[in-house]
Design an enzyme around this catalytic site. Structure first.
Site, PDB file in Angstrom:
ATOM      1  N   TYR A 193     -16.546  14.802 -17.356  1.00 64.95           N
ATOM      2  CA  TYR A 193     -17.155  13.495 -17.122  1.00 64.95           C
ATOM      3  C   TYR A 193     -18.064  13.618 -15.888  1.00 64.95           C
ATOM      4  O   TYR A 193     -17.661  14.196 -14.867  1.00 64.95           O
ATOM      5  CB  TYR A 193     -16.033  12.478 -16.894  1.00 64.95           C
TER       6      TYR A 193
ATOM      7  N   ASP B 140      -7.542  16.337 -17.128  1.00 66.58           N
ATOM      8  CA  ASP B 140      -7.838  14.918 -17.302  1.00 66.58           C
ATOM      9  C   ASP B 140      -7.514  14.582 -18.760  1.00 66.58           C
ATOM     10  O   ASP B 140      -8.204  15.027 -19.682  1.00 66.58           O
ATOM     11  CB  ASP B 140      -9.324  14.682 -16.977  1.00 66.58           C
TER      12      ASP B 140
ATOM     13  N   LYS C 225      -8.909   3.214 -19.983  1.00 63.31           N
ATOM     14  CA  LYS C 225      -9.260   3.516 -21.386  1.00 63.31           C
ATOM     15  C   LYS C 225      -8.075   3.234 -22.324  1.00 63.31           C
ATOM     16  O   LYS C 225      -7.633   2.115 -22.402  1.00 63.31           O
ATOM     17  CB  LYS C 225      -9.734   4.962 -21.502  1.00 63.31           C
TER      18      LYS C 225
ATOM     19  N   ARG D 275       0.844  -1.214   0.000  1.00 61.73           N
ATOM     20  CA  ARG D 275       0.000   0.000   0.000  1.00 61.73           C
ATOM     21  C   ARG D 275       0.872   1.254   0.000  1.00 61.73           C
ATOM     22  O   ARG D 275       0.424   2.335  -0.380  1.00 61.73           O
ATOM     23  CB  ARG D 275      -0.977  -0.013   1.193  1.00 61.73           C
TER      24      ARG D 275
END
Ligand code: PLP
Length: 404
Positions: free
Chosen positions: A116, A189, A214, A62
Site C-alpha cells: 500500500y 499486513d 476495512k 491512553r
C-alpha cells in the site's frame, strides 16, 4: 456520591449524581462502551499499586481501556497470537509494528515492492528521517527475495497477504523462513484477507497487522488498526507506542469494529463468492483485457493461494485492466457506474471501485507504476455483499456506456 443527596448544592449534584455507582446486577450481553478517560479507586494506596503494576487495573484510557482491549483480545483470538494492541488507524498500527521490531538508525527494512502506497511512504519519509533504510523487492519471486535479503541484511521484512492492486498471494511460510535465515522479523499486513481468510502467525510471521477500517468493521463508518504479535515480549513496546505516540483507538470506534467482527465470516463468505463469480464473468468480456484474481493464477500461484487462504476462497477483490488502457477510459467506466461506489477504501458491505494510479499508488512515480504493472486503465473492485446479478449488470452497463 449517592443520588439525591440533599446536603449538596445543585451544581455539585449535577456534576456527580449517577456517576461511579456499583457495577450493574447481571452481566451486559454486549461489551459496554467505557467512555471514561480516567479510572478511580477507593484509596490512594490502590492507585499507587495500579501505577506500580502490583495490581491490575485501568488508570487512563491512553494506557488502556476495557472496550478497546476487548476488541484487541477478540482479534488476538482470531489470529491465534500471544498479544494484541489496537490503534487509531491501520497506519498507526503499522507504525507500531515496525517500531516494535526495535530498529535503530542504519538498519534496513526490506519491503514488498507493491505495498500500500502510504506504507511505503511511512518507511521512506518517517522511518527514513531517523536513518532507517528501505529496500524493496518482489516478494512473489522467492529467489530474488532471498538474494536481496542476504545482500541488504534487513532487520525487518514487510509484505501484504494479498498484494495491492495486482492481488498476488504472499507465500508467508517461505518468506518467514527467509526472514529467519537472515535474522529479521516479518510483519504481514493482513488487511486484504482478515483473520477469517488467513492467519499469518500460523505461517511463521511475527506480526499480523490490520487496517480495521476495512473488512473487520466492514461498513465504511469507522477507522482503526490492530497489531497481533506471536510473542508476548512485544507487548510492552506495542503498549509503549500507544501510550507515548498516543494514536489510541476511541471507545466508540472499538465498539463498532467489535460489532462488525460478529458478521465477518458471513460477510466474507458472500463477498468472496461474489468476487469469484464476477472474476469469472469478466474474464471473457471484450472491454476487459485482463482480470487479476488469485484463483485465475498459474499452477504455482494457485498452490500458494491454497496453502495461504481459507478454502475455497480467493479473496474478495478483483482488479481489471480495461481494453482501452487509459486513465480517461478508467474514469469514464467508473463514472458510468450506478450501483458500485467510487470509494477510496475496500472491504465494505457495498461494492467499491478505486483507480490505483490516482489513489492508492498516486505518489509512486508513473514510470515505476508501469514497471509494477499498475497501468492507467487498471481498476480495483472491492466486491460487496449485494446480489451478484446486480453487481455484474452495473459493471457491464458501465463498460458498454464508457466505450461509446
Ligand atoms: N494497509 C492496507 C493494505 C491498506 O489498504 C490501508 C488503507 O487503505 C492501510 C493499511 C491503512 O489503513 P488506514 O486507512 O486504516 O490507516
Amino acid at each position: 456520591m449517592k443520588p439525591g443527596n440533599k446536603a449538596l448544592g445543585i451544581n455539585t449534584q449535577l456534576v456527580h449524581a449517577g456517576e461511579r455507582g456499583a457495577p450493574p446486577q447481571g452481566k451486559p450481553v454486549s461489551n459496554p462502551i467505557y467512555a471514561s478517560a480516567t479510572f478511580t479507586y477507593d484509596s490512594m494506596a490502590e492507585v499507587d499499586q495500579v501505577f506500580s503494576g502490583e495490581i491490575q487495573g485501568y488508570i487512563y484510557s491512553r494506557y488502556g481501556n476495557p472496550t478497546v482491549n476487548a476488541l484487541a483480545e477478540a482479534i488476538r483470538v482470531f489470529e491465534e497470537g500471544a498479544v494484541a494492541c489496537a490503534y487509531s488507524s491501520g497506519m498507526a498500527a503499522l507504525h507500531a509494528a515496525i517500531f516494535a521490531c526495535e530498529i535503530t538508525a542504519g538498519a534496513t527494512v526490506l519491503a514488498s515492492q507493491d505495498l500500500y502506497g502510504a506504507t511505503t511512504d511511512l518507511l521512506y519519509k518517517i522511518f527514513g528521517s531517523y536513518g532507517i533504510k528501505t529496500a524493496t523487492t518482489d516478494f512473489s519471486d522467492l529467489e530474488a527475495l532471498r538474494a536481496k535479503a542476504l545482500e541488504v541484511k534487513p532487520q525487518v521484512l514487510i509484505a501484504e497477504t494479498i498484494s495491492n492492486p495486482l492481488l498476488k498471494v504472499c507465500d508467508i511460510a517461505a518468506c518467514s523462513a527467509i526472514a529467519r535465515e537472515v535474522g529479521a522479523r516479518f510483519i504481514v499486513d493482513n488487511t486484504f484477507t482478515s483473520p477469517y481468510l488467513c492467519q499469518p502467525l500460523k505461517h511463521g510471521a511475527d506480526f499480523s497487522v490490520h487496517s480495521a477500517t476495512k473488512y473487520l468493521s466492514g461498513h465504511a463508518d469507522v477507522m482503526g488498526g490492530v497489531v497481533v504479535a506471536r510473542d508476548d515480549v512485544d507487548l510492552p513496546t506495542l503498549i509503549g507506542v500507544m501510550k507515548l505516540v498516543g494514536g489510541i483507538l476511541g471507545v466508540w470506534e472499538a465498539h463498532e469494529i467489535h460489532r462488525g467482527l460478529k458478521t465477518l465470516a458471513v460477510r466474507m463468505d458472500r463477498q468472496c463468492a461474489n468476487a469469484a463469480s464476477l472474476a469469472a464473468n469478466l474474464t471473457n468480456h471484450n472491454r476487459v483485457s485482463r482480470v487479476h484474481y488469485p484463483a485465475l493464477g498459474t499452477a504455482e500461484t494457485l498452490d500458494v493461494m491454497k496453502r495461504v487462504l481459507r478454502s475455497p476462497h480467493a479473496g474478495a477483490l478483483v482488479s481489471i485492466e480495461l481494453q482501452e488502457n487509459t486513465r480517461e477510459a478508467a474514469f469514464r467506466f467508473m463514472d458510468a457506474l450506478n450501483l458500485c461506489v467510487r470509494s477510496t477504501s475496500l472491504g465494505d458491505v457495498f461494492t467499491g471501485v478505486l483507480h490505483p494510479a490516482t489513489a492508492s499508488h498516486r505518489e509512486v512515480a508513473p514510470k515505476r507504476r508501469l514497471q509494477l504493472g499498475i497501468t492507467e486503465g487498471l481498476v480495483r473492485i472491492s466486491v460487496g455483499i449485494e446480489d451478484i446479478a446486480d453487481i455484474i449488470e452495473d459493471i457491464h452497463q458501465a463498460l458498454e456506456k464508457s466505450a461509446e
